[in-house]
Write an enzyme that holds these catalytic residues in place. Sequence first.
Site, PDB file in Angstrom:
ATOM      1  N   THR A 226       0.710  -1.171   0.058  1.00 11.08           N
ATOM      2  CA  THR A 226       0.045   0.083   0.001  1.00 11.08           C
ATOM      3  C   THR A 226       0.749   1.200  -0.140  1.00 11.08           C
ATOM      4  O   THR A 226       1.936   1.294   0.776  1.00 11.08           O
ATOM      5  CB  THR A 226      -0.996   0.130   1.320  1.00 11.08           C
ATOM      6  OG1 THR A 226      -1.850   1.449   1.076  1.00 11.08           O
ATOM      7  CG2 THR A 226      -0.465   0.017   2.464  1.00 11.08           C
ATOM      8  N   ASP A 228       0.097   3.890   1.109  1.00 11.06           N
ATOM      9  CA  ASP A 228      -0.491   4.531   2.353  1.00 11.06           C
ATOM     10  C   ASP A 228       0.879   4.428   3.473  1.00 11.06           C
ATOM     11  O   ASP A 228       0.791   5.395   4.521  1.00 11.06           O
ATOM     12  CB  ASP A 228      -1.637   4.265   2.824  1.00 11.06           C
ATOM     13  CG  ASP A 228      -2.998   4.755   1.853  1.00 11.06           C
ATOM     14  OD1 ASP A 228      -2.523   5.236   0.754  1.00 11.06           O
ATOM     15  OD2 ASP A 228      -4.016   4.177   2.195  1.00 11.06           O
ATOM     16  N   LYS A 271       2.297  34.567  -6.405  1.00  8.12           N
ATOM     17  CA  LYS A 271       0.958  35.011  -6.324  1.00  8.12           C
ATOM     18  C   LYS A 271       0.084  33.941  -5.683  1.00  8.12           C
ATOM     19  O   LYS A 271      -1.323  34.428  -5.409  1.00  8.12           O
ATOM     20  CB  LYS A 271       0.206  36.017  -7.493  1.00  8.12           C
ATOM     21  CG  LYS A 271       0.178  34.895  -8.720  1.00  8.12           C
ATOM     22  CD  LYS A 271      -0.513  35.512  -9.946  1.00  8.12           C
ATOM     23  CE  LYS A 271      -0.765  34.659 -10.975  1.00  8.12           C
ATOM     24  NZ  LYS A 271      -0.557  35.223 -12.259  1.00  8.12           N
ATOM     25  N   GLY A 570       0.644   8.881  -8.462  1.00  6.36           N
ATOM     26  CA  GLY A 570       1.952   8.318  -7.897  1.00  6.36           C
ATOM     27  C   GLY A 570       1.939   6.828  -7.590  1.00  6.36           C
ATOM     28  O   GLY A 570       2.662   6.074  -7.410  1.00  6.36           O
TER      29      GLY A 570
HETATM   30  P1  FBP Z   1      -4.899   0.557  -0.822  1.00  9.67           P
HETATM   31  O1  FBP Z   1      -5.084   0.527   1.178  1.00  9.67           O
HETATM   32  O2  FBP Z   1      -5.829  -0.624  -1.102  1.00  9.67           O
HETATM   33  O3  FBP Z   1      -3.486   0.305  -0.881  1.00  9.67           O
HETATM   34  O4  FBP Z   1      -5.443   1.769  -1.065  1.00  9.67           O
HETATM   35  C1  FBP Z   1      -5.081   2.933  -0.672  1.00  9.67           C
HETATM   36  C2  FBP Z   1      -5.314   4.114  -1.641  1.00  9.67           C
HETATM   37  O5  FBP Z   1      -4.594   4.298  -2.575  1.00  9.67           O
HETATM   38  C3  FBP Z   1      -5.638   5.284  -0.478  1.00  9.67           C
HETATM   39  O6  FBP Z   1      -4.382   5.984  -0.695  1.00  9.67           O
HETATM   40  C4  FBP Z   1      -7.018   5.950  -1.039  1.00  9.67           C
HETATM   41  O7  FBP Z   1      -7.856   6.645  -0.138  1.00  9.67           O
HETATM   42  C5  FBP Z   1      -7.561   4.792  -1.698  1.00  9.67           C
HETATM   43  O8  FBP Z   1      -6.736   3.821  -1.928  1.00  9.67           O
HETATM   44  C6  FBP Z   1      -8.356   5.440  -2.775  1.00  9.67           C
HETATM   45  O9  FBP Z   1      -9.081   4.184  -3.519  1.00  9.67           O
HETATM   46  P2  FBP Z   1      -9.887   3.984  -4.706  1.00  9.67           P
HETATM   47  O10 FBP Z   1      -8.838   3.463  -5.558  1.00  9.67           O
HETATM   48  O11 FBP Z   1     -11.050   3.085  -4.559  1.00  9.67           O
HETATM   49  O12 FBP Z   1     -10.024   5.310  -5.254  1.00  9.67           O
END
Ligand code: FBP
Length: 702
Positions: A226, A228, A271, A570
């Site tokens: 992930t 995250d 700005k 990203g």
């Molecule tokens: P995972 O936990 O499945 O790795 O996903 C993380 C994430 O990229 C988050 O950062 C984000 O909030 C979410 O997925 C977005 O989800 P979706 O792809 O359903 O829009």
Amino acid sequence: MPAKSTIDLNLFLKNPKVQSVTTSNTSDLQERLKFKPPVCEVFNHPYTRLENAPQYEFQIHPAAKEQLPNIINNPVEKIIGLDSGDDDHKNTYQQQKNIGIVFSGGPAPGGHNVIAGLYDAMKKANPDNRLFGFILGPEGILESDIIELNQDIIDAHRNLGGFSMIKTGRTKIDSTDKMNMARENCKKLNIDALVIVGGDDSNTNAAFLAQELYGDGIQVIGVPKTIDGDIQVKDKNGAVLCAMSFGFHTAARAFAQNISNLCSDSSSDVKYWHICKVMGRVASHLGMEVALQVHPNMCLIGEELADYIDVKRIEKAKAEKTTDYTAYGMTLRHLSRVICNAIVRRAEVGKNYGVIVIPEGILEFINEIQVFIIKLNTIIAEYNQTHDTDFHADFVTLDDKLDYLRRLARFSREDTNLSVWNTRDDDLFNDIPAFFQEGLLIERDSHGNFQFSQVETEKVILGLVQDYLKIRQEQGRYKIGIKPEWYHKTLKKEGLDPDYYGPVLFKNYNTNDPFLLARDSLVSKKTLNQELVKKQVIGKNDGIPPVIQRVFKATVPKFKTQIHFYGYDGRGNDPTWFDCTYTYNLGLTVFSLIANNATGQMAAIKNLEKNLSDWEPIGIPIAPLMHLEERKGKLALVLERTIVDIESPAFKVVKAMREKWLAAVPGPDQYRRPGPIRFSGNSVDSKPLALTLNNLGRKTED
Ligand code: FBP
């Protein structure tokens, strides 16, 4: 008139030079496909075995013991390289296997290399081993949608970002029916081992599947994925077993490069305030890493806001012999004040621009919003369960949903025992802007998680900031500082005496301050005129000299913003050298765990924060990492997410540098240029800076 082109387009497109320009097979792509990530020493041996590492212990939740009895006693396993072994071990290791792999949840750079590592290792052990990819995530397991992965497919995806090889999805295998379907399909397909590459929820799924398929002899292995960065594992004594999930580094570096470019633009054009929301559903790891990489003027960290204590409120409540619960954790209003103060301070030194980083999940850490999220989760889950239907299908528009909530509030007056939503909740909810109400009421994902990426968090915060800045401006407490030299030069050019007007215009005239600040009372042309007349600098009917009007105008700030969201870009970036190498070794680890009969384990690399020569591939038991959390309005056993530790060295560095990065002083900003993602080399910035700082911090403490 432009000359008519005479080229024969068909011939032109066939020209080799034109083709070399238009080909998708770029040199960068070729370099990536050819790259062979270095491997941990243990994988240089023909075989591996597992060694229990009982020194790593966990605080086990009783619910995990009860629900996952067959895998709860798994120890941490070290992977040891073997040059030869006894025949039994060799036979087991080399036994022909069918392995299934699935991506689950959002993409993360490096996923393809997990598959490549697994493929290479299993073919080395036995060329008859077969690897199958389930298509579109766990849905592929339920639908038996599968593709056999061969050398060509693997080679076409080595070191590339995205999960396009087998795609991904967020389906959860969370009911008895779905579990049975998964079991039947795996058996029909002769799958010996299933590999789930996913985040916290997917590894939770992996643990339950490992438990369910235990009796069938089907192994289940998880892989910590992930962007995250919230899958990090320590044992109960603080030993770091998995410092970071894969994909985090690449996503952070990709965001950092873009945000660094904005810092450049912002300090050139002077700005705009750029408001940059960066992904990370709950934890602020990505925001913090971006801050370390870029040194933006401001970076909010959700975990810090939750920890905030308003001492003044507590003392006031104490004096009144009451308790003020709102004193614990920062309110949205307070947060907007903190941001405004920073904006005002920069304006006073002439910097009416800047860059703010806001983590996507920040609202999760704001008490008042968290309460709404939990209450609405419960209401939606209860509605779906009671009516066996879908809340969002039954209440399509925002008005429909608000109507339903109003009815709940009305009922609460009659039966206070049943009141998840009372009239006070309803009143407070009706006070927030419609787009935010809509955001808070959106459909939860398949795991019951609130979908922060769908909410315009930055707009909510920005709305409050704009309102408060307006108030401060009306009070004369938001001004742009102007350089004394410019003021003198401008007035003299028009033949006016700067010293005659200066004391009336500025509150710090005749001091050595590097910037002049207009008096608080000067908030409009009208008040400027009144002051000049009152101080007898001009006559009642003279009118304000144009150059004085110009100077006044220069002190009036305009808060202009540009909003950006960094997330999906990203997630799809090609992996950094670090993520390429990390994930390839994870793939090799997965095979070692499977070949040595492990199940319910998550592949990991210990010492990731150190040099490659210190990396240690291990298996971490998933079951002991689980705890109870609210999901779909109920407590469920899930893998615990790791949020930013505000006691960690990395966070302390961010906190200590904050004032410097704000640069609310005359002189240049402190922006850092992380540069583009590099694919080769193994220097300090080729791994997450937070990891490096935490490692250095631990060493210093030792
Ligand atoms: P995972 O936990 O499945 O790795 O996903 C993380 C994430 O990229 C988050 O950062 C984000 O909030 C979410 O997925 C977005 O989800 P979706 O792809 O359903 O829009």
